[in-house]
Design a protein around this motif. Structure first.
Motif, PDB file in Angstrom:
ATOM      1  N   ALA A 168       0.815  -1.218   0.000  1.00  0.00           N
ATOM      2  CA  ALA A 168       0.000   0.000   0.000  1.00  0.00           C
ATOM      3  C   ALA A 168       0.844   1.263   0.000  1.00  0.00           C
ATOM      4  N   THR A 169       1.977   1.235   0.686  1.00  0.00           N
ATOM      5  CA  THR A 169       2.810   2.435   0.807  1.00  0.00           C
ATOM      6  C   THR A 169       3.776   2.603  -0.357  1.00  0.00           C
ATOM      7  N   LEU A 170       3.828   1.626  -1.254  1.00  0.00           N
ATOM      8  CA  LEU A 170       4.784   1.634  -2.371  1.00  0.00           C
ATOM      9  C   LEU A 170       6.216   1.827  -1.887  1.00  0.00           C
ATOM     10  N   GLY A 171       6.514   1.242  -0.739  1.00  0.00           N
ATOM     11  CA  GLY A 171       7.887   1.234  -0.259  1.00  0.00           C
ATOM     12  C   GLY A 171       8.250   2.325   0.713  1.00  0.00           C
ATOM     13  N   LEU A 172       7.278   3.123   1.168  1.00  0.00           N
ATOM     14  CA  LEU A 172       7.513   4.065   2.262  1.00  0.00           C
ATOM     15  C   LEU A 172       7.147   3.395   3.582  1.00  0.00           C
ATOM     16  N   GLY A 173       7.690   3.915   4.686  1.00  0.00           N
ATOM     17  CA  GLY A 173       7.247   3.461   5.990  1.00  0.00           C
ATOM     18  C   GLY A 173       5.813   3.889   6.236  1.00  0.00           C
ATOM     19  N   TYR A 174       5.090   3.115   7.031  1.00  0.00           N
ATOM     20  CA  TYR A 174       3.676   3.408   7.244  1.00  0.00           C
ATOM     21  C   TYR A 174       3.459   4.547   8.233  1.00  0.00           C
ATOM     22  N   ALA A 175       4.401   4.759   9.147  1.00  0.00           N
ATOM     23  CA  ALA A 175       4.213   5.740  10.218  1.00  0.00           C
ATOM     24  C   ALA A 175       5.166   6.924  10.051  1.00  0.00           C
ATOM     25  N   ASP A 176       4.764   8.052  10.621  1.00  0.00           N
ATOM     26  CA  ASP A 176       5.562   9.273  10.647  1.00  0.00           C
ATOM     27  C   ASP A 176       6.975   8.956  11.151  1.00  0.00           C
ATOM     28  N   PRO A 177       8.017   9.330  10.407  1.00  0.00           N
ATOM     29  CA  PRO A 177       8.100  10.267   9.271  1.00  0.00           C
ATOM     30  C   PRO A 177       8.071   9.592   7.899  1.00  0.00           C
ATOM     31  N   TRP A 178       7.519   8.404   7.789  1.00  0.00           N
ATOM     32  CA  TRP A 178       7.328   7.716   6.519  1.00  0.00           C
ATOM     33  C   TRP A 178       8.635   7.591   5.715  1.00  0.00           C
ATOM     34  N   PRO A 179       9.653   6.958   6.301  1.00  0.00           N
ATOM     35  CA  PRO A 179      10.951   6.870   5.618  1.00  0.00           C
ATOM     36  C   PRO A 179      10.906   5.931   4.416  1.00  0.00           C
ATOM     37  N   GLU A 180      11.844   6.131   3.510  1.00  0.00           N
ATOM     38  CA  GLU A 180      11.969   5.231   2.363  1.00  0.00           C
ATOM     39  C   GLU A 180      12.473   3.879   2.838  1.00  0.00           C
ATOM     40  N   GLN A 181      11.757   2.826   2.491  1.00  0.00           N
ATOM     41  CA  GLN A 181      12.171   1.471   2.827  1.00  0.00           C
ATOM     42  C   GLN A 181      12.565   0.667   1.597  1.00  0.00           C
ATOM     43  N   PRO A 183      13.925   1.372  -2.530  1.00  0.00           N
ATOM     44  CA  PRO A 183      14.334   2.402  -3.500  1.00  0.00           C
ATOM     45  C   PRO A 183      13.358   2.498  -4.670  1.00  0.00           C
ATOM     46  N   LEU A 184      13.339   3.670  -5.290  1.00  0.00           N
ATOM     47  CA  LEU A 184      12.434   3.902  -6.414  1.00  0.00           C
ATOM     48  C   LEU A 184      12.661   2.902  -7.544  1.00  0.00           C
ATOM     49  N   THR A 185      13.903   2.481  -7.731  1.00  0.00           N
ATOM     50  CA  THR A 185      14.179   1.529  -8.808  1.00  0.00           C
ATOM     51  C   THR A 185      13.416   0.224  -8.609  1.00  0.00           C
ATOM     52  N   ALA A 232       6.889  12.187  -1.910  1.00  0.00           N
ATOM     53  CA  ALA A 232       7.607  10.924  -2.101  1.00  0.00           C
ATOM     54  C   ALA A 232       6.655   9.824  -2.567  1.00  0.00           C
ATOM     55  N   TYR A 233       5.426   9.840  -2.046  1.00  0.00           N
ATOM     56  CA  TYR A 233       4.456   8.826  -2.456  1.00  0.00           C
ATOM     57  C   TYR A 233       4.096   8.994  -3.933  1.00  0.00           C
ATOM     58  N   LEU A 234       3.847  10.226  -4.371  1.00  0.00           N
ATOM     59  CA  LEU A 234       3.529  10.435  -5.784  1.00  0.00           C
ATOM     60  C   LEU A 234       4.717  10.082  -6.675  1.00  0.00           C
ATOM     61  N   ALA A 239       6.993   6.143 -10.458  1.00  0.00           N
ATOM     62  CA  ALA A 239       7.924   5.054 -10.764  1.00  0.00           C
ATOM     63  C   ALA A 239       7.174   3.782 -11.156  1.00  0.00           C
ATOM     64  N   LEU A 240       6.095   3.479 -10.441  1.00  0.00           N
ATOM     65  CA  LEU A 240       5.280   2.307 -10.776  1.00  0.00           C
ATOM     66  C   LEU A 240       4.710   2.445 -12.183  1.00  0.00           C
ATOM     67  N   LEU A 241       4.195   3.627 -12.485  1.00  0.00           N
ATOM     68  CA  LEU A 241       3.623   3.894 -13.799  1.00  0.00           C
ATOM     69  C   LEU A 241       4.685   3.793 -14.889  1.00  0.00           C
ATOM     70  N   THR A 242       5.875   4.286 -14.614  1.00  0.00           N
ATOM     71  CA  THR A 242       6.965   4.204 -15.590  1.00  0.00           C
ATOM     72  C   THR A 242       7.285   2.756 -15.927  1.00  0.00           C
ATOM     73  N   GLY A 243       7.377   1.917 -14.900  1.00  0.00           N
ATOM     74  CA  GLY A 243       7.645   0.504 -15.150  1.00  0.00           C
ATOM     75  C   GLY A 243       6.555  -0.152 -15.969  1.00  0.00           C
TER      76      GLY A 243
END
Length: 311
Positions: A168-181, A183-185, A232-234, A239-243
């Motif tokens: 659901a988070t597309l690779g971000l953390g679920y809780a504040d501060p929602w860190p990248e978990q 990479p965009l690649t 970061a979510y957008l 990135a998902l759309l690009t793939g």
């Protein structure tokens, strides 16, 4: 022809209706041009109040005015976030997953549902035809959103085999501060994998609800971590759309109501919502109901306006 991948965004208004400094000012080289080449649709349907996920998603899934199925006859009501009994009946009878499954199509909901999600359903209704109840007493609002409810009601599983699971988070953390978990690649590779899965499916849906989750963290002044996470979510949707597109997928993108585009408030907004796609005819819809009809038309489905489900 490859199947259609539906990116069903939750709570994202059209960029032209967003304030200066919004999440839409992120670097979105694939997403932003696609959105601007598409349509901006009305989600209010002429009914007072703020559009909600339950009725908004039901409009997209059925191509029917789910807002006027709610509330007092002839007046309508925005309702959500989860479908109650009235919307459940509508979704069982008319939602795209049920209609396509009955026609023998192969379709899947790509979201990854962890064990905690299923545990949270205890005490609520499932999406099955019987609407099974647990052994608990007392009425409880079901926690299934419109998309998982509709797939379960059509007899289709969550976490289906043969489809790459989409977090659901597309690779971000679920809780504040929602860190990248992730990479965009990796998100781009996930889009590529979805495109490959679409070659053996008629429809794959991604219920991208995390934007609405972030949108409800908005306030004035907007907290910088929330704005960063929203952008970061957008970027991850981009990135998902690009793939997907680089791998030749047919894609349709929608949203049920505004929220994330205006982080000055934590509530939903009256913004128009995006409807865009590659590989299908969008037509000239003006509302989310007509947008849902356009998606159904891509599969050759037409509405029976005399059905009891619409009355």
């Amino acid at each position: 022809m490859t199947g259609l991948v539906w990116l069903a965004l939750d709570g994202l208004g059209y960029p032209g209706d967003a304030p200066d400094g919004s999440v839409w000012e992120a670097a979105l080289p694939t997403l932003r041009p696609l959105i601007e080449a598409g349509r901006a649709l009305d989600a209010t349907l002429g009914v007072p109040g703020l559009p909600q996920s339950g009725t908004g998603q039901a409009c997209w899934l059925t191509g029917l005015d789910a807002v006027r199925a709610m509330g007092e006859p002839g007046k309508g009501e925005h309702f959500g976030p989860h479908p109650g009994p009235t919307l459940q009946r509508l979704l069982r009878a008319e939602a795209l997953p049920a209609r396509l499954a009955q026609a023998g199509a192969r379709l899947a909901l790509a979201n990854h549902y962890p064990p905690a999600y299923f545990a949270a359903q205890v005490g609520g209704q499932t999406g099955g035809q019987t609407g099974g109840q647990s052994g608990r007493t007392g009425a409880q609002r079901p926690r299934l959103g419109c998309f998982p409810f509709s797939f379960l009601a059509a007899g289709l599983p969550l976490n289906p085999p043969g489809v790459p699971p989409v977090p659901a988070t597309l690779g971000l953390g679920y809780a504040d501060p929602w860190p990248e978990q992730t990479p965009l690649t990796e998100v781009t590779r996930l889009g590529t994998a979805l495109a490959l899965a679409a070659r053996t499916h008629d429809l794959i849906v991604c219920d991208l609800w995390f934007g609405d989750h972030l949108g409800h963290r908005g306030r004035t002044p907007t907290p910088p971590p929330v704005l960063r996470a929203g952008r970061a979510y957008l970027e991850r949707v981009d990135a998902l759309l690009t793939g997907l597109l680089d791998a030749g997928a047919r894609v349709v993108l929608s949203s049920d109501h505004g929220n994330l585009e205006d982080l000055r408030v934590k509530a939903h907004t009256l913004a128009r919502v995006p409807f865009a796609g590659v590989g299908l005819a969008l037509g000239t819809p003006r509302t989310v109901v007509e947008g849902g009809q356009a998606i159904a038309a891509a599969f050759g489905l037409k509405l029976d306006l005399g059905s009891d489900a619409k009355k």
